[in-house]
Design a protein around this motif. Sequence first.
Motif, mmCIF file in Angstrom:
data_model
loop_
_atom_site.group_PDB
_atom_site.id
_atom_site.type_symbol
_atom_site.label_atom_id
_atom_site.label_comp_id
_atom_site.label_asym_id
_atom_site.label_seq_id
_atom_site.Cartn_x
_atom_site.Cartn_y
_atom_site.Cartn_z
ATOM 1 N N HIS A 134 0.833 -1.211 0.000
ATOM 2 C CA HIS A 134 0.000 0.000 0.000
ATOM 3 C C HIS A 134 0.863 1.254 0.000
ATOM 4 N N LYS A 135 0.416 2.243 -0.740
ATOM 5 C CA LYS A 135 1.048 3.553 -0.673
ATOM 6 C C LYS A 135 0.513 4.301 0.550
ATOM 7 N N ILE A 136 1.212 5.348 0.942
ATOM 8 C CA ILE A 136 0.781 6.129 2.099
ATOM 9 C C ILE A 136 -0.581 6.767 1.856
ATOM 10 N N SER A 137 -0.821 7.211 0.629
ATOM 11 C CA SER A 137 -2.068 7.927 0.317
ATOM 12 C C SER A 137 -3.244 7.004 0.033
ATOM 13 N N ASP A 138 -3.033 5.685 0.014
ATOM 14 C CA ASP A 138 -4.136 4.768 -0.271
ATOM 15 C C ASP A 138 -5.254 4.918 0.754
ATOM 16 N N GLN A 139 -6.484 4.766 0.285
ATOM 17 C CA GLN A 139 -7.636 4.829 1.172
ATOM 18 C C GLN A 139 -7.607 3.649 2.150
ATOM 19 N N CYS A 140 -7.962 3.911 3.387
ATOM 20 C CA CYS A 140 -8.021 2.856 4.403
ATOM 21 C C CYS A 140 -9.020 3.254 5.475
ATOM 22 N N HIS A 141 -9.327 2.309 6.338
ATOM 23 C CA HIS A 141 -10.262 2.576 7.430
ATOM 24 C C HIS A 141 -9.645 3.558 8.422
ATOM 25 N N GLU A 142 -10.298 4.683 8.634
ATOM 26 C CA GLU A 142 -9.826 5.689 9.589
ATOM 27 C C GLU A 142 -10.900 5.924 10.643
ATOM 28 N N SER A 143 -10.657 5.411 11.824
ATOM 29 C CA SER A 143 -11.604 5.619 12.914
ATOM 30 C C SER A 143 -11.416 7.011 13.513
ATOM 31 N N GLN A 149 5.821 -1.939 2.235
ATOM 32 C CA GLN A 149 5.029 -1.249 1.209
ATOM 33 C C GLN A 149 5.447 -1.666 -0.207
ATOM 34 N N LEU A 150 6.729 -1.910 -0.383
ATOM 35 C CA LEU A 150 7.273 -2.140 -1.725
ATOM 36 C C LEU A 150 7.329 -3.608 -2.138
ATOM 37 N N ILE A 151 6.878 -4.502 -1.264
ATOM 38 C CA ILE A 151 6.892 -5.930 -1.608
ATOM 39 C C ILE A 151 6.024 -6.175 -2.853
ATOM 40 N N ASP A 152 6.581 -6.895 -3.815
ATOM 41 C CA ASP A 152 5.912 -7.241 -5.075
ATOM 42 C C ASP A 152 5.617 -6.033 -5.964
ATOM 43 N N HIS A 153 6.305 -4.912 -5.725
ATOM 44 C CA HIS A 153 6.131 -3.771 -6.632
ATOM 45 C C HIS A 153 6.680 -4.131 -8.013
ATOM 46 N N LYS A 154 5.954 -3.744 -9.048
ATOM 47 C CA LYS A 154 6.312 -4.155 -10.413
ATOM 48 C C LYS A 154 7.636 -3.572 -10.873
ATOM 49 N N TYR A 155 7.919 -2.345 -10.481
ATOM 50 C CA TYR A 155 9.051 -1.643 -11.072
ATOM 51 C C TYR A 155 10.171 -1.318 -10.089
ATOM 52 N N SER A 157 9.118 9.361 -2.914
ATOM 53 C CA SER A 157 9.418 9.335 -1.480
ATOM 54 C C SER A 157 8.246 9.808 -0.630
ATOM 55 N N ASN A 158 7.315 10.546 -1.225
ATOM 56 C CA ASN A 158 6.135 10.973 -0.468
ATOM 57 C C ASN A 158 5.108 9.855 -0.325
ATOM 58 N N GLU A 159 5.316 8.744 -1.055
ATOM 59 C CA GLU A 159 4.368 7.630 -0.993
ATOM 60 C C GLU A 159 4.949 6.388 -0.325
ATOM 61 N N TYR A 160 6.264 6.294 -0.261
ATOM 62 C CA TYR A 160 6.904 5.099 0.282
ATOM 63 C C TYR A 160 7.941 5.489 1.337
ATOM 64 N N MET A 161 7.746 4.984 2.538
ATOM 65 C CA MET A 161 8.593 5.384 3.662
ATOM 66 C C MET A 161 10.055 5.021 3.468
ATOM 67 N N GLY A 186 21.490 -4.324 -2.670
ATOM 68 C CA GLY A 186 21.854 -5.456 -3.511
ATOM 69 C C GLY A 186 21.016 -6.695 -3.287
ATOM 70 N N VAL A 187 20.103 -6.661 -2.312
ATOM 71 C CA VAL A 187 19.205 -7.797 -2.052
ATOM 72 C C VAL A 187 18.221 -7.903 -3.216
ATOM 73 N N PRO A 188 17.911 -9.110 -3.675
ATOM 74 C CA PRO A 188 17.117 -9.251 -4.907
ATOM 75 C C PRO A 188 15.679 -8.761 -4.833
ATOM 76 N N ASN A 189 15.028 -8.835 -3.672
ATOM 77 C CA ASN A 189 13.621 -8.429 -3.621
ATOM 78 C C ASN A 189 13.280 -7.837 -2.252
ATOM 79 N N TRP A 190 12.151 -7.132 -2.189
ATOM 80 C CA TRP A 190 11.744 -6.434 -0.976
ATOM 81 C C TRP A 190 11.284 -7.383 0.122
ATOM 82 N N ASN A 191 10.801 -8.542 -0.251
ATOM 83 C CA ASN A 191 10.363 -9.509 0.753
ATOM 84 C C ASN A 191 11.547 -9.937 1.620
#
Length: 391
Positions: free
Chosen positions: A129-138, A293-299, A315-319, A347-352
Amino acid sequence: MEPESHQHDHSPKTPPSSTTTTTITSCCARCGGPTTFEPPPPYSEISPPPTYRPIRAPAINLPPNNSQAIILAPVPQSQKVPTISPPYKFQTPSKRIQSPDDVRHFIDSDSGKNFLGFVVALSESIRGHKISDQCHESQTIRTLSSIIDELIQWIDVIPPAQQVSRYGNVSYRTWNSRLTEYSDTAMLLFLPDELQAATVEIVPYFNDSFGNPSRIDYGTGHETNFTAWLYCLARLGVIKEEDYQAVVSRVFVKYLELMRKLQLVYCLEPAGSRGVWGLDDYHFLPFIFGSSQLIDHKYMKPKSIHNQDILENFSNEYMYLSCVAFVKKVKKGLFAEHSPLLDDISGVPNWNKVNSGLLKMYKAEVLEKVPIMQHFLFGWLIRWYGSFSCL
């Protein structure tokens, strides 16, 4: 002009007796010609070659050799936070950790495992999820965000003092004093009537989340106290599991904004920084949440942090990108020199893999370190003795 002739004695100055037979097995070091000198005796097990000892220790502070232990450690798993029920036994929390055995006691306890599980749950909630994505806000989330907004505004009305020293602007103490006066009132803004007595226990965590007014410093221990404050709110049932994404993308992001402003305006000294061998001088958790946030990001891959266009535009969307951009802003020189650990992680191959590695590293480098955890507080919500079954 004739070249200088090479003259040397191929024989010992004292000729061997006629009864001695000399085997020529060595040669001259200059011309390579045979000599009658005996070669030096080989080293034996009785007299091994001397061990090389440097004249002085290396000039750099090498990191402790525990990286292999971190790699082999299991990845922490998320856990549900058990909520409390009456009768309530709120108490003023106190410090209990003084030795490595105390740290181990906490890590192995139900409280320690559940606290780390809460951090993992927050990380999982923001995955993809990006920071600006809609989510439940109580309403509670909105109130928490507004409280931190209030703290940010104070910085504008409490300007830094003119002083010579590089770190530790004394105006921070004015800001922190105002925080201490406001904290009880702030807790009552979101606590229901039946839980308002919990202020005696949760306020100390909140007050110790923004740095130390005596030393005018800030580090991962204060960041951990802020997370402990959020964990206490989850124990109280004020923060629910469906709020976790908003806790990270609304509350924690706002907290990170506040701390960066405090660090820049009042020049807070890094508390317990490991220098270039640390992940960051001040923070750890935004790298965990940001990598999730960046796990499985396409690019965007871990190596994308070296692309300045990506840092400027995302950088405003991903910490994680925001943290790297901030490091590059405040530190001069080559990135690989002032932040070698972040450079290695790229140098690590993926975000996971980055995320799981950082979770293990947080446990080993923050929660298991006495200098950090000796300031951690224990009360009724985060217990030192016993288990959740006795609550």
